[in-house]
Design a protein around this motif. Structure first.
Motif, PDB file in Angstrom:
ATOM      1  N   LEU A 152     -14.455  15.807 -26.381  1.00 11.06           N
ATOM      2  CA  LEU A 152     -13.136  16.006 -26.971  1.00 11.06           C
ATOM      3  C   LEU A 152     -12.223  14.808 -26.709  1.00 11.06           C
ATOM      4  O   LEU A 152     -11.469  14.382 -27.582  1.00 11.06           O
ATOM      5  CB  LEU A 152     -12.500  17.284 -26.422  1.00 11.06           C
ATOM      6  CG  LEU A 152     -13.116  18.604 -26.894  1.00 11.06           C
ATOM      7  CD1 LEU A 152     -12.445  19.778 -26.192  1.00 11.06           C
ATOM      8  CD2 LEU A 152     -12.997  18.747 -28.404  1.00 11.06           C
ATOM      9  N   TRP A 153     -12.292  14.269 -25.494  1.00 12.53           N
ATOM     10  CA  TRP A 153     -11.496  13.093 -25.167  1.00 12.53           C
ATOM     11  C   TRP A 153     -11.897  11.905 -26.053  1.00 12.53           C
ATOM     12  O   TRP A 153     -11.038  11.198 -26.598  1.00 12.53           O
ATOM     13  CB  TRP A 153     -11.648  12.750 -23.686  1.00 12.53           C
ATOM     14  CG  TRP A 153     -11.082  11.423 -23.279  1.00 12.53           C
ATOM     15  CD1 TRP A 153     -11.734  10.416 -22.629  1.00 12.53           C
ATOM     16  CD2 TRP A 153      -9.745  10.945 -23.478  1.00 12.53           C
ATOM     17  NE1 TRP A 153     -10.895   9.356 -22.417  1.00 12.53           N
ATOM     18  CE2 TRP A 153      -9.671   9.647 -22.935  1.00 12.53           C
ATOM     19  CE3 TRP A 153      -8.608  11.493 -24.080  1.00 12.53           C
ATOM     20  CZ2 TRP A 153      -8.503   8.882 -22.962  1.00 12.53           C
ATOM     21  CZ3 TRP A 153      -7.430  10.744 -24.107  1.00 12.53           C
ATOM     22  CH2 TRP A 153      -7.391   9.447 -23.554  1.00 12.53           C
ATOM     23  N   VAL A 163       0.315  11.312 -25.860  1.00 16.88           N
ATOM     24  CA  VAL A 163       0.715  11.019 -24.482  1.00 16.88           C
ATOM     25  C   VAL A 163      -0.477  10.582 -23.625  1.00 16.88           C
ATOM     26  O   VAL A 163      -0.348   9.685 -22.781  1.00 16.88           O
ATOM     27  CB  VAL A 163       1.442  12.219 -23.833  1.00 16.88           C
ATOM     28  CG1 VAL A 163       2.713  12.542 -24.597  1.00 16.88           C
ATOM     29  CG2 VAL A 163       0.554  13.446 -23.737  1.00 16.88           C
ATOM     30  N   LEU A 164      -1.643  11.192 -23.850  1.00 22.85           N
ATOM     31  CA  LEU A 164      -2.789  10.872 -23.007  1.00 22.85           C
ATOM     32  C   LEU A 164      -3.378   9.500 -23.324  1.00 22.85           C
ATOM     33  O   LEU A 164      -3.711   8.732 -22.407  1.00 22.85           O
ATOM     34  CB  LEU A 164      -3.869  11.946 -23.139  1.00 22.85           C
ATOM     35  CG  LEU A 164      -3.511  13.336 -22.605  1.00 22.85           C
ATOM     36  CD1 LEU A 164      -4.733  14.245 -22.628  1.00 22.85           C
ATOM     37  CD2 LEU A 164      -2.952  13.257 -21.187  1.00 22.85           C
ATOM     38  N   MET A 171      -9.149  11.322 -17.189  1.00 20.03           N
ATOM     39  CA  MET A 171      -8.583  11.854 -18.427  1.00 20.03           C
ATOM     40  C   MET A 171      -9.148  13.234 -18.746  1.00 20.03           C
ATOM     41  O   MET A 171      -8.428  14.104 -19.244  1.00 20.03           O
ATOM     42  CB  MET A 171      -8.857  10.891 -19.590  1.00 20.03           C
ATOM     43  CG  MET A 171      -8.249   9.506 -19.418  1.00 20.03           C
ATOM     44  SD  MET A 171      -6.486   9.511 -18.961  1.00 20.03           S
ATOM     45  CE  MET A 171      -5.754  10.351 -20.371  1.00 20.03           C
ATOM     46  N   THR A 172     -10.421  13.453 -18.448  1.00 16.16           N
ATOM     47  CA  THR A 172     -10.981  14.785 -18.714  1.00 16.16           C
ATOM     48  C   THR A 172     -10.391  15.815 -17.754  1.00 16.16           C
ATOM     49  O   THR A 172     -10.219  16.973 -18.127  1.00 16.16           O
ATOM     50  CB  THR A 172     -12.516  14.789 -18.622  1.00 16.16           C
ATOM     51  OG1 THR A 172     -12.931  14.302 -17.345  1.00 16.16           O
ATOM     52  CG2 THR A 172     -13.123  13.932 -19.715  1.00 16.16           C
ATOM     53  N   ALA A 206      -0.567  18.202 -18.248  1.00 14.01           N
ATOM     54  CA  ALA A 206      -1.624  17.199 -18.154  1.00 14.01           C
ATOM     55  C   ALA A 206      -1.083  15.885 -17.595  1.00 14.01           C
ATOM     56  O   ALA A 206      -1.752  15.208 -16.801  1.00 14.01           O
ATOM     57  CB  ALA A 206      -2.250  16.967 -19.525  1.00 14.01           C
ATOM     58  N   LEU A 207       0.117  15.521 -17.998  1.00 12.66           N
ATOM     59  CA  LEU A 207       0.726  14.286 -17.505  1.00 12.66           C
ATOM     60  C   LEU A 207       0.998  14.358 -16.010  1.00 12.66           C
ATOM     61  O   LEU A 207       0.803  13.380 -15.282  1.00 12.66           O
ATOM     62  CB  LEU A 207       2.025  14.007 -18.259  1.00 12.66           C
ATOM     63  CG  LEU A 207       1.870  13.493 -19.696  1.00 12.66           C
ATOM     64  CD1 LEU A 207       3.215  13.501 -20.413  1.00 12.66           C
ATOM     65  CD2 LEU A 207       1.276  12.093 -19.707  1.00 12.66           C
ATOM     66  N   VAL A 208       1.449  15.507 -15.546  1.00  8.37           N
ATOM     67  CA  VAL A 208       1.675  15.681 -14.110  1.00  8.37           C
ATOM     68  C   VAL A 208       0.357  15.519 -13.354  1.00  8.37           C
ATOM     69  O   VAL A 208       0.302  14.902 -12.281  1.00  8.37           O
ATOM     70  CB  VAL A 208       2.316  17.049 -13.810  1.00  8.37           C
ATOM     71  CG1 VAL A 208       2.324  17.334 -12.308  1.00  8.37           C
ATOM     72  CG2 VAL A 208       3.739  17.097 -14.349  1.00  8.37           C
ATOM     73  N   CYS A 209      -0.724  16.044 -13.913  1.00  8.30           N
ATOM     74  CA  CYS A 209      -2.049  15.890 -13.311  1.00  8.30           C
ATOM     75  C   CYS A 209      -2.419  14.418 -13.207  1.00  8.30           C
ATOM     76  O   CYS A 209      -2.913  13.962 -12.172  1.00  8.30           O
ATOM     77  CB  CYS A 209      -3.083  16.646 -14.138  1.00  8.30           C
ATOM     78  SG  CYS A 209      -4.807  16.318 -13.688  1.00  8.30           S
ATOM     79  N   LEU A 210      -2.180  13.666 -14.275  1.00  9.12           N
ATOM     80  CA  LEU A 210      -2.509  12.241 -14.268  1.00  9.12           C
ATOM     81  C   LEU A 210      -1.759  11.498 -13.178  1.00  9.12           C
ATOM     82  O   LEU A 210      -2.271  10.540 -12.598  1.00  9.12           O
ATOM     83  CB  LEU A 210      -2.186  11.616 -15.627  1.00  9.12           C
ATOM     84  CG  LEU A 210      -3.154  11.893 -16.779  1.00  9.12           C
ATOM     85  CD1 LEU A 210      -2.657  11.221 -18.049  1.00  9.12           C
ATOM     86  CD2 LEU A 210      -4.552  11.411 -16.438  1.00  9.12           C
TER      87      LEU A 210
END
Length: 291
Positions: A46-47, A125-126, A140-141, A181-185
């Motif tokens: 998917l990425w 954003v990703l 990223m995954t 997801a951004l917080v995770c990154l």
């Protein structure tokens, strides 16, 4: 993925000392009876699809209606001038959200995240952050697993369909997923990711679904931009330590309530809002006359 609340998810992370992504991976392995390699491989696919869809944008394409196409190319040219109000990072996010939204309208390959109409938010954003920070594909995954978990909670508690909840259920959900997801990154805590998801959804609560002529083009494509930019702002607020006064689960519950109270004309029927304006009706009539 079996989580039906952010509270349950965060509790699992705390009790088992797991990252948010790892908790989702383990739940997916258990739910679908797949191996870690299988679930991670599917997310990697998917990425890769998100990246290739964004990179394969064709600025010369126009949708059948003529309403969509070329805007991302204009944004790219503007970025190259080096004089944007938003700066390079936000400008790239805007451009990429437009690229994916236009690609969807032009029948190109996209990843529904969580829906086709909101396909530009998460990749915008990703991909931008991956390029800016040189994050690994594995990182990223992990972010995508967090986004998927948030999407699952929203789908379980409310809706991700415009026909059910209005555009808050599509762009709002995508923005909430992207914020987490951004917080995770950025290696934020699970609590910060939950706050980011809550803030992002709160900012778009009540957003109606009013596609001109019933097409996922106007105003859908530009709303992908708003969802992406909103996700960036929500994530930064959460990473700064700013919290949501209303917990994420309650925000999602409120979204469901708002969607149920929303008039049917504002839930993807193309009977109200922008679709019912003079300009909107003119587009619908033109397309109808042209067959």
């Amino acid at each position: 993925m079996a989580f039906t609340s952010m509270e349950e998810w965060l509790k699992c992370c705390g009790e088992k000392n797991l990252s948010m992504a790892e908790a989702v991976i383990l739940e997916d392995m258990n739910d679908r009876g797949v191996t870690r390699e299988e679930t991670c491989s599917q997310m990697m696919n998917l990425w890769n699809a998100m990246r290739s869809s964004e990179q394969d944008y064709d600025r010369t394409l126009r949708s059948h209606s003529g309403l969509a196409g070329g805007a991302a190319g204009q944004m790219e040219d503007y970025l190259k001038e080096g004089n944007t109000l938003c700066g390079d990072t936000m400008g790239s996010v805007i451009m990429r959200a437009l690229r994916l939204g236009e690609s969807n309208a032009c029948m190109k390959r996209i990843v529904a995240a969580p829906t086709a109409g909101a396909c530009g938010v998460l990749p915008a954003v990703l991909v931008t952050e991956a390029e800016k920070e040189s994050f690994s594909d594995a990182k990223m995954t992990e972010a995508l697993f967090v986004a998927a978990g948030i999407g699952q909670v929203i789908a379980a508690r409310a809706s991700i369909a415009g026909a059910t909840g209005g555009c808050q259920a599509e762009i709002g959900s995508a923005s909430s997923m992207a914020a987490g997801a951004l917080v995770c990154l950025k290696n934020g805590s699970p609590e910060q990711a939950a706050n980011a998801a809550a803030i992002a959804m709160k900012n778009l609560l009540g957003l109606v679904c009013d596609p001109v002529a019933g097409l996922v083009e106007v105003p859908c494509i530009k709303r992908n931009v708003i969802g992406a930019v909103n996700a960036m702002a929500a994530a930064d607020m959460a990473l700064a330590g700013i919290t949501s006064a209303v917990p994420a689960d309650q925000v999602f519950d409120a979204m469901k309530e708002v969607g149920e109270k929303m008039n049917a004309s504002l839930r993807e029927t193309a009977e109200g809002g922008l679709a019912a304006t003079k300009a909107g009706r003119a587009v619908s009539e033109r397309l109808r006359d042209n067959g």
